[in-house]
Each structure stands twice: as C-alpha cells, then as structure tokens.
Design a protein around this motif. Structure first.
Motif, PDB file in Angstrom:
ATOM      1  N   UNK A 203      31.435   2.572 -35.435  1.00  0.00           N
ATOM      2  CA  UNK A 203      30.609   2.216 -36.590  1.00  0.00           C
ATOM      3  C   UNK A 203      29.122   2.066 -36.277  1.00  0.00           C
ATOM      4  N   UNK A 204      28.725   1.442 -35.174  1.00  0.00           N
ATOM      5  CA  UNK A 204      27.279   1.404 -34.907  1.00  0.00           C
ATOM      6  C   UNK A 204      26.672   2.789 -34.689  1.00  0.00           C
ATOM      7  N   UNK A 205      27.496   3.750 -34.309  1.00  0.00           N
ATOM      8  CA  UNK A 205      27.006   5.113 -34.109  1.00  0.00           C
ATOM      9  C   UNK A 205      26.757   5.802 -35.447  1.00  0.00           C
ATOM     10  N   UNK A 206      27.620   5.579 -36.436  1.00  0.00           N
ATOM     11  CA  UNK A 206      27.487   6.295 -37.708  1.00  0.00           C
ATOM     12  C   UNK A 206      26.538   5.610 -38.692  1.00  0.00           C
ATOM     13  N   UNK A 207      26.264   4.333 -38.494  1.00  0.00           N
ATOM     14  CA  UNK A 207      25.381   3.609 -39.422  1.00  0.00           C
ATOM     15  C   UNK A 207      23.932   4.030 -39.226  1.00  0.00           C
ATOM     16  N   UNK A 208      23.240   4.407 -40.295  1.00  0.00           N
ATOM     17  CA  UNK A 208      21.809   4.731 -40.196  1.00  0.00           C
ATOM     18  C   UNK A 208      20.994   3.424 -40.175  1.00  0.00           C
ATOM     19  N   UNK A 209      20.706   2.939 -39.010  1.00  0.00           N
ATOM     20  CA  UNK A 209      20.109   1.605 -38.852  1.00  0.00           C
ATOM     21  C   UNK A 209      18.714   1.504 -39.452  1.00  0.00           C
TER      22      UNK A 209
ATOM     23  N   UNK B  49      19.939  13.506 -43.853  1.00  0.00           N
ATOM     24  CA  UNK B  49      20.568  14.823 -43.972  1.00  0.00           C
ATOM     25  C   UNK B  49      22.037  14.689 -44.385  1.00  0.00           C
ATOM     26  N   UNK B  50      22.563  15.732 -44.967  1.00  0.00           N
ATOM     27  CA  UNK B  50      23.947  15.713 -45.455  1.00  0.00           C
ATOM     28  C   UNK B  50      24.928  15.408 -44.330  1.00  0.00           C
ATOM     29  N   UNK B  51      24.670  15.929 -43.123  1.00  0.00           N
ATOM     30  CA  UNK B  51      25.600  15.672 -42.023  1.00  0.00           C
ATOM     31  C   UNK B  51      25.673  14.185 -41.696  1.00  0.00           C
ATOM     32  N   UNK B  52      24.548  13.499 -41.858  1.00  0.00           N
ATOM     33  CA  UNK B  52      24.519  12.067 -41.556  1.00  0.00           C
ATOM     34  C   UNK B  52      25.329  11.274 -42.587  1.00  0.00           C
ATOM     35  N   UNK B  53      25.180  11.623 -43.851  1.00  0.00           N
ATOM     36  CA  UNK B  53      25.980  10.981 -44.898  1.00  0.00           C
ATOM     37  C   UNK B  53      27.462  11.272 -44.707  1.00  0.00           C
ATOM     38  N   UNK B  54      27.780  12.514 -44.323  1.00  0.00           N
ATOM     39  CA  UNK B  54      29.179  12.866 -44.105  1.00  0.00           C
ATOM     40  C   UNK B  54      29.750  12.160 -42.879  1.00  0.00           C
ATOM     41  N   UNK B  55      28.938  11.945 -41.866  1.00  0.00           N
ATOM     42  CA  UNK B  55      29.380  11.176 -40.698  1.00  0.00           C
ATOM     43  C   UNK B  55      29.691   9.736 -41.106  1.00  0.00           C
ATOM     44  N   UNK B  56      28.854   9.206 -41.963  1.00  0.00           N
ATOM     45  CA  UNK B  56      29.090   7.869 -42.497  1.00  0.00           C
ATOM     46  C   UNK B  56      30.383   7.832 -43.304  1.00  0.00           C
ATOM     47  N   UNK B  57      30.599   8.860 -44.098  1.00  0.00           N
ATOM     48  CA  UNK B  57      31.851   8.952 -44.859  1.00  0.00           C
ATOM     49  C   UNK B  57      33.067   9.008 -43.933  1.00  0.00           C
ATOM     50  N   UNK B  58      32.919   9.644 -42.789  1.00  0.00           N
ATOM     51  CA  UNK B  58      34.022   9.682 -41.816  1.00  0.00           C
ATOM     52  C   UNK B  58      34.364   8.271 -41.343  1.00  0.00           C
ATOM     53  N   UNK B  59      33.364   7.422 -41.205  1.00  0.00           N
ATOM     54  CA  UNK B  59      33.620   6.029 -40.844  1.00  0.00           C
ATOM     55  C   UNK B  59      34.438   5.318 -41.905  1.00  0.00           C
TER      56      UNK B  59
ATOM     57  N   UNK C 197      29.884  -3.305 -45.841  1.00  0.00           N
ATOM     58  CA  UNK C 197      31.303  -3.300 -45.496  1.00  0.00           C
ATOM     59  C   UNK C 197      31.495  -2.909 -44.028  1.00  0.00           C
ATOM     60  N   UNK C 198      30.792  -1.880 -43.579  1.00  0.00           N
ATOM     61  CA  UNK C 198      30.880  -1.488 -42.175  1.00  0.00           C
ATOM     62  C   UNK C 198      30.267  -2.546 -41.272  1.00  0.00           C
ATOM     63  N   UNK C 199      29.218  -3.191 -41.752  1.00  0.00           N
ATOM     64  CA  UNK C 199      28.606  -4.259 -40.957  1.00  0.00           C
ATOM     65  C   UNK C 199      29.566  -5.443 -40.826  1.00  0.00           C
ATOM     66  N   UNK C 200      30.319  -5.741 -41.884  1.00  0.00           N
ATOM     67  CA  UNK C 200      31.346  -6.784 -41.813  1.00  0.00           C
ATOM     68  C   UNK C 200      32.406  -6.410 -40.782  1.00  0.00           C
TER      69      UNK C 200
END
Length: 151
Positions: free
Chosen positions: A129-135, A23-33, A87-90
């Motif tokens: 970061x582990x919260x925003x990443x779609x695992x 969903x768009x909110x999930x991508x935007x949450x990732x962008x916030x990271x 990058x976030x995983x690094x």
C-alpha cells in the motif's frame, strides 16, 4: 448578500482533482490495491460472515465484521481511488500498529506461535500500500490543503 454554502458531498477535497494530475497507470495501480483488499478479504472474511458466524467470540466477531466493512468500502475505491485513500491509510495504520505491538514483541522474545506467525505474514502484505499510494496527493489534499470550517 452571499452566503457560504456548506461543502457539497459531491465535492470532497480530493474530488476536484480526481486523478487529473496522475497518469492512468498510477490510478490503475491504486485500483489494484483496492482490488487486493476486495478479493483478499472477500475470500477470507465473507464466508465466515455469511455462513459460520454463530460460534464467534465477541472480539472475533467484531474483527470479522470490521474487516467485512473494509472490503465493502474498498469496492468504492475501485471507482474513486483518490477519495478512498484514507481507507488504505487505515489499512497501513492498523497493520503497522499490530505488527509493532503484538507480533514484534512475541517474535523478539521467542514466543511466536503458529497463529500469530500466520497473521504477521498476512499483515506484511501492507508493504504494497505505501508503494501504490500517491503521497504527494495525500500531502496536498489531506495535510496541506484547507480543512473544513468549524461551526
């Protein structure tokens, strides 16, 4: 006569489904990271890179330049949040290793100094970061998906 074309740079593994199942909110949450990395490192690291780098010791210069590069690459994450997930995983990996190998032993032995404590608090922001990443996407594309063929 069919030749196997090399994988296109325009279509890395996560590009085909760049957010299609999120969903768009999930991508935007990732962008916030990514934005957190851009702004945080931008305000902390780039002033030193631009103005005060002459007095750096060797390893301080290495660290500051690596963090500067991380912030520049995070800008790409704003546009391509799934492609830049490594990058976030690094970021998670280096902070977790530093907290475990440097901060924890100093804290547990009572040798925590002011600088180490400040860095530890800054590194503890990694919990975001582990919260925003779609695992599921990470597992499907990086761990379970096909890898590039070997030549």
């Amino acid at each position: 006569m069919t030749a196997l074309a090399p994988q296109s740079l325009a279509s890395p593994p996560m590009a085909a489904t760049e957010g299609a199942d999120l969903p768009a909110w999930r991508l935007n949450l990732l962008r916030c990271g990514y934005l957190l990395l851009v702004v945080g490192l931008g305000t902390q690291v780039w002033p030193g890179i631009v103005a005060r780098h002459a007095g750096w010791e060797l390893m301080e210069g290495v660290v500051q330049c690596m963090l500067g590069a991380l912030s520049l690459l995070a800008i790409l994450g704003l546009r391509h949040p799934l492609r830049m997930l490594p990058l976030l995983m690094f970021e998670i990996a280096w902070k977790a290793i530093w907290l475990a190998v440097v901060a924890w032993p100093r804290w547990s032995s009572g040798r925590m100094d002011e600088d180490t404590l400040a860095t530890a608090f800054a590194c503890l922001l990694v919990v975001i970061f582990p919260i925003v990443i779609p695992w599921r996407v990470v597992a499907r594309s990086l761990f379970l998906g096909p890898g590039a063929r070997w030549r």
